[in-house]
Design a protein around this motif. Structure first.
Motif, mmCIF file in Angstrom:
data_model
loop_
_atom_site.group_PDB
_atom_site.id
_atom_site.type_symbol
_atom_site.label_atom_id
_atom_site.label_comp_id
_atom_site.label_asym_id
_atom_site.label_seq_id
_atom_site.Cartn_x
_atom_site.Cartn_y
_atom_site.Cartn_z
ATOM 1 N N SER A 182 0.744 -1.020 -0.022
ATOM 2 C CA SER A 182 0.004 0.043 0.150
ATOM 3 C C SER A 182 0.892 1.321 -0.073
ATOM 4 O O SER A 182 2.066 1.352 0.652
ATOM 5 N N LEU A 183 0.530 2.274 -0.957
ATOM 6 C CA LEU A 183 1.376 3.443 -0.994
ATOM 7 C C LEU A 183 0.438 4.572 -0.243
ATOM 8 O O LEU A 183 -0.738 4.724 -0.597
ATOM 9 N N HIS A 184 1.051 5.328 0.553
ATOM 10 C CA HIS A 184 0.271 6.350 1.277
ATOM 11 C C HIS A 184 1.018 7.654 1.327
ATOM 12 O O HIS A 184 1.981 8.303 2.012
ATOM 13 N N PRO A 185 0.586 8.511 0.003
ATOM 14 C CA PRO A 185 1.029 9.926 -0.237
ATOM 15 C C PRO A 185 0.258 10.869 0.825
ATOM 16 O O PRO A 185 -0.843 10.746 0.970
ATOM 17 N N THR A 186 0.963 11.879 1.165
ATOM 18 C CA THR A 186 0.237 13.165 1.584
ATOM 19 C C THR A 186 -0.563 13.750 0.673
ATOM 20 O O THR A 186 -0.351 13.231 -0.847
ATOM 21 N N PHE A 187 -0.816 15.038 0.693
ATOM 22 C CA PHE A 187 -1.465 15.922 -0.370
ATOM 23 C C PHE A 187 -0.294 15.958 -1.406
ATOM 24 O O PHE A 187 0.625 16.473 -1.302
ATOM 25 N N PHE A 188 -1.104 15.788 -2.784
ATOM 26 C CA PHE A 188 -0.226 16.057 -3.929
ATOM 27 C C PHE A 188 -1.023 16.446 -5.025
ATOM 28 O O PHE A 188 -2.194 16.401 -5.139
ATOM 29 N N GLN A 189 -0.876 17.346 -6.082
ATOM 30 C CA GLN A 189 -1.705 18.132 -6.995
ATOM 31 C C GLN A 189 -2.014 17.228 -7.971
ATOM 32 O O GLN A 189 -1.289 16.442 -8.760
ATOM 33 N N THR A 190 -3.464 16.968 -8.062
ATOM 34 C CA THR A 190 -4.075 16.122 -9.221
ATOM 35 C C THR A 190 -5.295 17.055 -9.314
ATOM 36 O O THR A 190 -5.961 17.651 -8.567
ATOM 37 N N PRO A 191 -5.890 16.585 -10.289
ATOM 38 C CA PRO A 191 -7.428 17.151 -10.701
ATOM 39 C C PRO A 191 -8.401 16.952 -9.449
ATOM 40 O O PRO A 191 -9.124 18.084 -9.138
ATOM 41 N N MET A 192 -8.164 15.762 -8.957
ATOM 42 C CA MET A 192 -9.050 15.524 -7.857
ATOM 43 C C MET A 192 -8.782 16.554 -6.840
ATOM 44 O O MET A 192 -9.721 16.704 -5.956
ATOM 45 N N MET A 193 -7.735 16.996 -6.322
ATOM 46 C CA MET A 193 -7.434 18.071 -5.374
ATOM 47 C C MET A 193 -7.647 19.493 -5.728
ATOM 48 O O MET A 193 -7.759 20.461 -4.690
ATOM 49 N N ASN A 207 -5.121 24.443 6.758
ATOM 50 C CA ASN A 207 -4.132 25.647 6.807
ATOM 51 C C ASN A 207 -3.510 26.023 5.536
ATOM 52 O O ASN A 207 -2.292 26.346 5.309
ATOM 53 N N ASN A 208 -4.398 25.828 4.497
ATOM 54 C CA ASN A 208 -4.233 26.352 3.336
ATOM 55 C C ASN A 208 -3.031 25.366 2.636
ATOM 56 O O ASN A 208 -2.228 25.987 1.961
ATOM 57 N N HIS A 209 -2.897 24.159 2.943
ATOM 58 C CA HIS A 209 -1.928 23.408 2.857
ATOM 59 C C HIS A 209 -0.565 23.686 2.909
ATOM 60 O O HIS A 209 0.518 23.565 2.222
ATOM 61 N N GLN A 210 -0.434 24.412 4.337
ATOM 62 C CA GLN A 210 1.133 24.965 4.648
ATOM 63 C C GLN A 210 1.329 24.213 5.786
ATOM 64 O O GLN A 210 0.839 23.407 6.596
ATOM 65 N N PHE A 215 1.828 20.337 0.193
ATOM 66 C CA PHE A 215 1.959 19.358 -0.904
ATOM 67 C C PHE A 215 3.158 18.750 -1.049
ATOM 68 O O PHE A 215 4.275 19.496 -0.931
ATOM 69 N N VAL A 216 3.313 17.465 -1.582
ATOM 70 C CA VAL A 216 4.567 17.003 -2.274
ATOM 71 C C VAL A 216 4.030 17.008 -3.536
ATOM 72 O O VAL A 216 3.179 16.997 -4.195
ATOM 73 N N ALA A 217 5.494 16.908 -4.431
ATOM 74 C CA ALA A 217 5.345 16.975 -5.933
ATOM 75 C C ALA A 217 4.709 15.581 -6.384
ATOM 76 O O ALA A 217 5.088 14.517 -5.809
#
Length: 279
Positions: A182-193, A207-210, A215-217
């Motif tokens: 299982s892969l567990h990323p934190t927030f990253f930029q996709t259309p879903m986000m 906190n406005n993703h700060q 986000f990670v790339a």
């Protein structure tokens, strides 16, 4: 441990035309893998397959993770086309950011059905193929499996369920030489986000993703995904520095909640999520 070479491996991906799916497909193709692209729209799949090199190395099949019959048919046809399937990546997923008090029950059910039941169906349909090749199953979960945000009940429940599903299934399949990760990323930029970023929860809850919610790339997530398969990992977090959160969720959960979720802002986010939905 010797790396599991991806050259000429046949890898199936659900949610293939999404942001992560597309990026992962290209990275896996760059490693020499042959790709089974699974999603809902045939035109998008066909165009994507063409850009990846055409039917000898990439082909698309319509498959709906809400239907076991759809998945079984697609994977059977894909296995016939490529001669078998080595790896399956369960990547289809959706989100809904709204308080449980206000969420449409049908929306809640849809999130659970796609994110959790969809992984189970995907893996169930894949089992005859990966068992034959002592292959590998990878589910795209989330750090939400361990950090349970408010206004995210359906999503966190689904992703925690995926984590548990993988842990149980790994024990079932080890006798067959099949790995499960299982892969567990934190927030990253996709259309879903994009919808999350545009809504009030981004500021009030995360906190406005700060700070700890930054986000990670996408590229970082893709590198981790490829590494998961090559090393047949059980669990990987992105970033890896959050591994302790995954390993000790009970110990750290209340500290993370105290640091990350301001009570007043969460209350306001709950109220705003319900505007127009109550009464």
């Amino acid at each position: 441990m010797k790396s599991y070479s991806l050259n000429d491996r046949v890898i199936a991906i659900t949610g293939a035309t999404g942001g992560l799916g597309r990026a992962a497909a290209q990275a896996l193709r760059d490693k020499g893998a042959k790709l089974v692209l699974l999603d809902l729209d045939l035109d998008s799949l066909s165009a994507m397959a063409a850009t990846l090199g055409g039917p000898d190395v990439a082909a698309g099949w319509v498959a709906n993770v809400r239907s076991i019959e759809s998945l079984e048919t697609a994977l059977r046809e894909a296995a016939q086309h490529f001669g078998g399937i080595d790896v399956v990546v369960a990547g289809a997923g959706v989100s809904s950011v709204v308080a449980l008090e206000y969420i449409d029950p049908a929306t809640f059910d849809r999130v659970i059905d796609i994110n959790l039941n969809g992984v189970a169906r995907t893996f169930r349909a894949a089992l005859p193929h990966v068992k034959a090749r002592r292959g590998y199953l990878l589910a795209i979960s989330s750090m939400a499996a361990f950090v349970h945000s408010p206004l995210n009940t359906a999503y966190t429940a689904s992703k925690a369920g995926v984590w548990a599903l993988c842990n149980s299934l790994r024990l079932e399949l080890r006798q067959h030489g099949v790995g499960v990760g299982s892969l567990h990323p934190t927030f990253f930029q996709t259309p879903m986000m994009e919808a999350v970023i545009d809504g009030p929860s981004s500021t009030l809850v995360w906190n406005n993703h700060q700070g700890i919610w930054q986000f990670v790339a996408l590229e970082q997530v893709v590198v981790a995904l490829v590494d998961c398969i090559e090393q047949r990992h059980d669990l990987v977090t992105v970033p890896r520095s959050q591994g302790l959160v995954a390993q000790a969720p009970g110990l750290l959960r209340r500290l993370i909640e105290w640091i990350g979720f301001d009570a007043g802002k969460v209350a306001e986010a709950v109220r705003l999520s319900g505007e127009g939905k109550s009464g």
